[in-house]
Design an enzyme around this catalytic site. Structure first.
Site, PDB file in Angstrom:
ATOM      1  N   LYS A   9      13.873  -0.895  56.667  1.00  0.00           N
ATOM      2  CA  LYS A   9      13.258  -0.816  55.338  1.00  0.00           C
ATOM      3  C   LYS A   9      13.880  -1.836  54.398  1.00  0.00           C
ATOM      4  CE  LYS A   9      12.058   4.121  55.463  1.00  0.00           C
ATOM      5  NZ  LYS A   9      12.290   5.437  54.820  1.00  0.00           N
TER       6      LYS A   9
ATOM      7  N   GLU B 246       4.869   2.897  52.850  1.00  0.00           N
ATOM      8  CA  GLU B 246       3.538   3.010  53.440  1.00  0.00           C
ATOM      9  C   GLU B 246       2.685   4.037  52.683  1.00  0.00           C
ATOM     10  OE1 GLU B 246       6.511   2.205  56.809  1.00  0.00           O
ATOM     11  OE2 GLU B 246       6.406   3.435  54.996  1.00  0.00           O
TER      12      GLU B 246
ATOM     13  N   LYS C 105       8.554  12.908  50.182  1.00  0.00           N
ATOM     14  CA  LYS C 105       9.688  13.556  49.516  1.00  0.00           C
ATOM     15  C   LYS C 105      10.178  12.724  48.352  1.00  0.00           C
ATOM     16  CE  LYS C 105      12.613  15.822  52.010  1.00  0.00           C
ATOM     17  NZ  LYS C 105      13.700  16.204  52.955  1.00  0.00           N
TER      18      LYS C 105
ATOM     19  N   GLU D  87      13.973  10.905  66.740  1.00  0.00           N
ATOM     20  CA  GLU D  87      14.539  10.685  65.410  1.00  0.00           C
ATOM     21  C   GLU D  87      15.684  11.650  65.158  1.00  0.00           C
ATOM     22  OE1 GLU D  87      12.200   9.228  61.832  1.00  0.00           O
ATOM     23  OE2 GLU D  87      12.500  11.337  61.282  1.00  0.00           O
TER      24      GLU D  87
ATOM     25  N   GLY E  67      11.817  15.997  57.155  1.00  0.00           N
ATOM     26  CA  GLY E  67      10.386  15.726  57.263  1.00  0.00           C
ATOM     27  C   GLY E  67       9.785  16.167  58.580  1.00  0.00           C
ATOM     28  N   ARG E  68      10.481  15.928  59.680  1.00  0.00           N
ATOM     29  CA  ARG E  68       9.925  16.257  60.993  1.00  0.00           C
ATOM     30  C   ARG E  68       9.966  17.754  61.284  1.00  0.00           C
ATOM     31  NH1 ARG E  68      14.454  13.448  60.923  1.00  0.00           N
ATOM     32  NH2 ARG E  68      16.358  14.167  61.964  1.00  0.00           N
TER      33      ARG E  68
ATOM     34  N   HIS F 123      -4.803   9.143  85.738  1.00  0.00           N
ATOM     35  CA  HIS F 123      -5.475   7.894  86.081  1.00  0.00           C
ATOM     36  C   HIS F 123      -4.808   6.696  85.410  1.00  0.00           C
ATOM     37  CE1 HIS F 123      -8.856   9.794  88.229  1.00  0.00           C
ATOM     38  NE2 HIS F 123      -8.602  10.793  87.415  1.00  0.00           N
TER      39      HIS F 123
END
Length: 546
Positions: free
Chosen positions: A510, A210, A204, A351, A265-266, A382
């Site tokens: 950040k 990153e 955005k 979040e 974003g999510r 398992h």
């Protein structure tokens, strides 16, 4: 729209505490023994999904109190406000209009909806061009591979959808890179040819550390392969709200698709952020993905509270988090294609609702956002299912079960279904000391040995769980499933009176990271705590040895 009283001050909250005390000596299995209609009544169906919550530790009385609490919290009005486009993201003064992204009409927001339609047309055109093989790189080779570079909501949603819908893929291969660790990009690019690779950079701000680092590395990879700056336009697209930064990077305006500030974003896989999904499965399948989500939206928006699937799931989350005092929730998809679902839902729920103050900034005196975790069945059986059955920690769970398989291996799939249903039942019924002892005697142990070993085989049961089933993993049911959890998350946030659409908690890390990055270079300005200072020096020393 005024806020109701704090959650813990609502009349229904006190009622629920009394119900919890009353039910503390009753088992879920007892409910079935006394009510032969429970399995028929504790069910909700919508948009191709079926929620069976009959194995939850609630009865008619406690469920009625939960529904009254929703009324007291004005939840119906808040649902309307979400769809109406009110600025329910109050800290950023924005609406949260992810539902508009999959709507088939303007929902009273014609201008915004037109931008959605325009973007859909561009996505369809790009998807069609790539799948026809007519989009070519700088050397004339057709694009064969698409690499989506993003992180968080710009990665988890598209990655999940693309993987879950593998049976619907065409010839274009889609890859995902998120981690700033250079190994992530290196491994993704290793089998690819630059001349036939297209990158989609999703950010955005177009300043996410990153994503920008990986984007710059991808650009260098392309340039070092023999491409020149002018060739980059044939190999890079951007999905962003900062077109100027994208053009500075070298991506022309015509290669930029929008990312709007009224979609978090999510919640953005339904937008141009989902372009890689549309490329992978084709526009018609992506349209069905949107339609499945819209069907769940309509159910959520119009259904009565007593049959509202997302609302019921939210009330159960509140029941366990705030009344019973359980701080975790497991999601267990019994389909290999949905193995990334827990990862996706971790961001969506934690979040969104990992907050400690209400919408007005007042500290909360109750819990929010249980830790969400899980893994695909039968892998988890398992590993961590031992804790689910015999651990001290109670873990409410959602089992996710497609009833058919795309593989054609129906016999093997039948074993998967049997395992899922068995785990759901075993969590509820457990195994008593008498049953354990009898089982050991039947295996041939003598009475003394059986008595000694039997306590180790006891499982307390009464572990609550729901089962969400549907015909198959397809674009429509996947869209409905993701929208279901979006709306459950929204309802929980509204009940807790928090803003589910901001994420200020990620900012501090950040800011500190930027300072440390300077320190890891040659900048000696500033200081940290002794531990961090020592680790900085250890890192610098390790670099000198290379």
């Amino acid at each position: 729209m005024t806020n109701p009283a704090p959650l813990s001050d609502l009349p229904g909250y006190t009622e629920l505490e009394a119900h919890a005390t009353r039910l503390s000596s009753i088992s879920i299995e007892d409910f079935f023994n006394t009510d032969p209609t429970r399995a028929e009544r504790y069910v909700s169906e919508a948009a191709g999904l079926r929620l069976d919550y009959s194995k939850q530790l609630v009865d008619d009385g406690s469920l009625a109190s939960l529904l009254r609490l929703a009324t007291q919290a004005n939840l119906r009005d808040r649902i309307k406000a979400l769809f109406r486009g009110d600025h329910i993201n109050n800290t950023e003064d924005r609406p949260a209009l992810h539902t508009l992204l999959r709507a088939s009409d303007d929902s009273g927001l014609p201008d915004l909806y037109q931008t959605v339609l325009d973007t859909r047309k561009r996505m369809q055109a790009l998807s069609d061009e790539l799948r026809r093989g007519t989009m070519r790189g700088h050397s004339g080779l057709a694009i064969t591979d698409v690499v989506n570079i993003g992180i968080g909501g710009s990665d988890l949603g598209p990655r999940l959808v693309t993987q879950a819908l593998t049976p619907f893929h065409g010839k274009i291969r889609c890859h995902y890179v998120a981690n700033v660790d250079p190994a992530d990009l290196r491994d993704a690019l290793a089998p690819l040819r630059p001349a036939s690779t297209l990158f989609i950079i999703c950010s955005k701000s177009f300043r996410t550390e990153e994503t920008l680092a990986n984007g710059l590395a991808a650009r260098s990879w392309m340039l070092h392969s023999g491409a020149c700056d002018a060739d980059l336009a044939q190999h890079f697209l951007a999905v962003t709200g900062n077109v100027n930064a994208a053009t500075d990077f070298g991506i022309p305006v015509q290669n930029c698709l929008p990312m709007w500030n009224w979609v978090g974003g999510r919640y953005s896989v339904w937008s141009a952020v989902g372009l890689s999904c549309a490329i992978a499965v084709g526009w018609e399948n992506f349209r069905h993905f949107l339609a499945g989500a819209e069907a769940m939206d309509q159910h959520f928006h119009t259904s009565d509270a007593s049959d509202n699937m997302p609302l019921i799931m939210s009330l159960l989350e509140l029941w366990y988090s705030n009344i019973i005092g359980i701080g975790n929730h497991a999601v267990l998809p019994y389909d290999h294609s949905l193995r990334l679902l827990p990862d996706y839902l971790q961001q969506l729920t934690m979040e969104s609702n990992g907050k400690r103050v209400d919408t007005q900034g007042n500290p909360l005196d109750y819990a929010t956002a249980p830790v969400l975790w899980g893994s695909a069945g039968t892998m988890g059986q398992h590993s961590f299912h031992q804790l689910l059955h015999q651990g001290q920690l109670t873990c409410p769970a959602d089992f996710i079960l497609p009833l058919t398989t795309h593989t054609g291996a129906s016999g093997q799939h039948r074993k998967l279904v049997a395992n899922c249903l068995a785990q759901s039942r075993a969590l509820m019924v457990g195994r008593s000391l008498t049953e354990a002892n009898t089982s050991l005697l039947q295996r041939g142990l003598d009475k003394t040995s059986a008595a000694q070993l039997a306590p180790h085989l006891v499982m307390p049961g009464n572990r609550p769980n729901s089962l969400i089933s549907f015909d198959s993993v397809n674009p429509s049911t996947l869209g409905a499933l993701l929208a279901l959890y979006e709306h459950r998350t929204f309802c929980s946030g509204q009940l807790w009176q928090i803003n589910s659409f901001d994420q200020w908690g990620v900012e501090l890390g950040k800011e500190i990271s930027a300072v440390i990055l300077d320190r890891l270079g040659n900048n000696e300005i500033g200081s940290m705590d002794d531990s961090t200072e020592r680790l900085i020096q250890i890192y610098k020393y390790s670099q000198q040895k290379q």
